[in-house]
Write a protein that holds these residues in place. Structure first.
Motif, PDB file in Angstrom:
ATOM      1  N   GLN A   1       9.709 -35.839 -11.212  1.00 14.65           N
ATOM      2  CA  GLN A   1       8.699 -36.128 -10.174  1.00 14.65           C
ATOM      3  C   GLN A   1       7.386 -35.428 -10.471  1.00 14.65           C
ATOM      4  O   GLN A   1       6.617 -35.160  -9.550  1.00 14.65           O
ATOM      5  CB  GLN A   1       9.203 -35.639  -8.812  1.00 14.65           C
TER       6      GLN A   1
ATOM      7  N   PRO B   1      13.774 -28.721 -11.956  1.00 17.20           N
ATOM      8  CA  PRO B   1      12.569 -28.954 -11.144  1.00 17.20           C
ATOM      9  C   PRO B   1      12.062 -27.672 -10.492  1.00 17.20           C
ATOM     10  O   PRO B   1      10.851 -27.461 -10.366  1.00 17.20           O
ATOM     11  CB  PRO B   1      13.024 -29.968 -10.087  1.00 17.20           C
TER      12      PRO B   1
ATOM     13  N   ASP C   1       8.939 -32.645  -1.053  1.00 18.82           N
ATOM     14  CA  ASP C   1       9.931 -33.699  -0.730  1.00 18.82           C
ATOM     15  C   ASP C   1       9.652 -34.331   0.642  1.00 18.82           C
ATOM     16  O   ASP C   1       9.007 -33.712   1.500  1.00 18.82           O
ATOM     17  CB  ASP C   1      11.392 -33.199  -0.678  1.00 18.82           C
TER      18      ASP C   1
HETATM   19  C1  SR1 Z   1      17.794 -27.549  -5.975  1.00 15.33           C
HETATM   20  S1  SR1 Z   1      16.768 -28.754  -6.672  1.00 15.33           S
HETATM   21  C2  SR1 Z   1      16.170 -29.614  -5.286  1.00 15.33           C
HETATM   22  C3  SR1 Z   1      15.117 -30.573  -5.681  1.00 15.33           C
HETATM   23  O1  SR1 Z   1      15.665 -31.616  -6.425  1.00 15.33           O
HETATM   24  C4  SR1 Z   1      14.793 -32.737  -6.331  1.00 15.33           C
HETATM   25  O2  SR1 Z   1      13.890 -32.599  -7.373  1.00 15.33           O
HETATM   26  C5  SR1 Z   1      14.109 -32.613  -5.013  1.00 15.33           C
HETATM   27  O3  SR1 Z   1      12.728 -32.772  -5.158  1.00 15.33           O
HETATM   28  C6  SR1 Z   1      14.497 -31.241  -4.505  1.00 15.33           C
HETATM   29  O4  SR1 Z   1      13.388 -30.495  -4.059  1.00 15.33           O
END
Ligand code: SR1
Length: 324
Positions: free
Chosen positions: A116, A149, A232
């Motif tokens: 993302q 991420p 998110d």
């Molecule tokens: C614990 S990782 C959580 C993230 O995974 C996805 O990328 C969503 O954006 C969320 O914030």
């Protein structure tokens, strides 16, 4: 009933079996992402089986081997890390299985990895926070390490603290559990007791489960001087942002269902022999509560208020649109 699809570069030979292997399935981001995957696979006449590794990377690796042994056509991977997955993924690729990943650091040749644009996600939310505080204030940061991420978002967070020396982190916490939002709420309640009124200006929450928990704690404590800047978005998050007196002011996000749909489209492009990239970063958008109307909105309506929000044109082939 499923029909074989003839396309210019090939034919989908039969019902396509798709294994969706997830490191964990926590909260509304995950459920909307699964919906996107399922909806797109079913629109092409395939079947999806979801494996949830409950945050256990060795279980996740063995699910990849299970799907490979079962001879699925496609493996979709959600989260996980290359150190645990690169070998089972290679075994799948060697068997001719198509692999598309989301949110991890896999680099095996032939795998498309979607993300993302986490640098952009983090920067957009943090820049809004810095501008609203006019470059000065105390913040609480909610983050958990060990996820690709999250590590990327943290790279930007480090740069943010250098860029805005007038902003000070007074507390930082976070963990990924089966009750992340609830656990965050309890931890935030403790932080609010420790730092009384005037000592916290904003919260930066790098996951919507964190933003939900923090927002509920702040609202219940009546600490309306604290604003939440998140990452998110889901229908549940939108409702929370739109509640009267909600502390959740801003979030940077993509549509999780669209992430799932893009991942599936790349897999089907691979199945029919079309060229696919190794990486694809989906552009995120900033959603400020102030642009939302008084009446409740859903993710499907959001395009009316956030320019360019909505279905992406990524990974569409003409045959998928029925125009081949
Ligand atoms: C614990 S990782 C959580 C993230 O995974 C996805 O990328 C969503 O954006 C969320 O914030």
């Amino acid at each position: 009933e499923t029909k074989p699809v003839s396309v210019s570069n090939g034919t989908l030979p039969k019902d396509i079996d798709v294994a969706l292997i997830m490191q964990m399935s926590i909260g509304t981001f995950s459920s909307q992402y699964i919906n996107g995957v399922t909806e797109q696979v079913e629109s092409f006449g395939g079947n999806v089986k979801v494996y949830n590794a409950d945050n256990d990377l060795s279980k996740m690796a063995s699910y990849v081997d299970t799907a490979t042994t079962q001879g699925v056509d496609v493996i979709l991977i959600d989260h996980g890390r290359a150190d645990a997955l690169k070998e089972p993924v290679q075994r799948a690729l060697d068997k001719g299985i198509k692999v598309v990943a989301f949110d991890n650091d896999l680099t095996n040749d032939g795998v498309t990895v979607i993300d993302q644009d986490d640098y952009s996600l983090a920067w957009r939310s943090l820049k809004a926070l810095a501008e609203d505080l006019d470059g000065e204030g105390n913040i609480v940061t909610i983050w958990v390490g060990g996820f690709t991420p999250m590590e990327r978002r943290h790279t930007i967070y480090d740069a943010f603290l250098k860029r805005y020396p007038g902003i000070t982190e007074v507390a930082k916490f976070g963990s990924a559990t089966n009750n992340t939002a609830l656990d965050t709420q309890s931890q935030m309640e403790a932080i609010l007791k420790k730092y009384p009124e005037g000592e916290i200006d904003a919260v930066f929450a790098m996951w919507d489960e964190f933003a939900k928990g923090a927002s509920r704690a702040i609202k219940q404590a009546g600490r309306d001087e604290i604003a939440v800047y998140g990452i998110d978005l889901s229908d549940e998050d939108l409702q929370l942002m739109q509640e009267d007196g909600s502390p959740w002011k801003v979030t940077a996000a993509t549509d999780p269902a669209e992430i799932g749909r893009i991942q599936v489209r790349y897999a089907y492009q691979k199945l029919v022999g079309e060229e696919t990239p190794s990486i694809h970063s989906v552009d995120p958008y900033l959603v400020d509560r102030d642009v939302l109307p008084d009446e409740k909105v859903t993710m499907d309506d959001l395009g009316q208020y956030v320019p360019n929000w909505g279905a992406s044109d990524a990974a569409w082939s003409d045959w998928m649109k029925g125009t081949d």
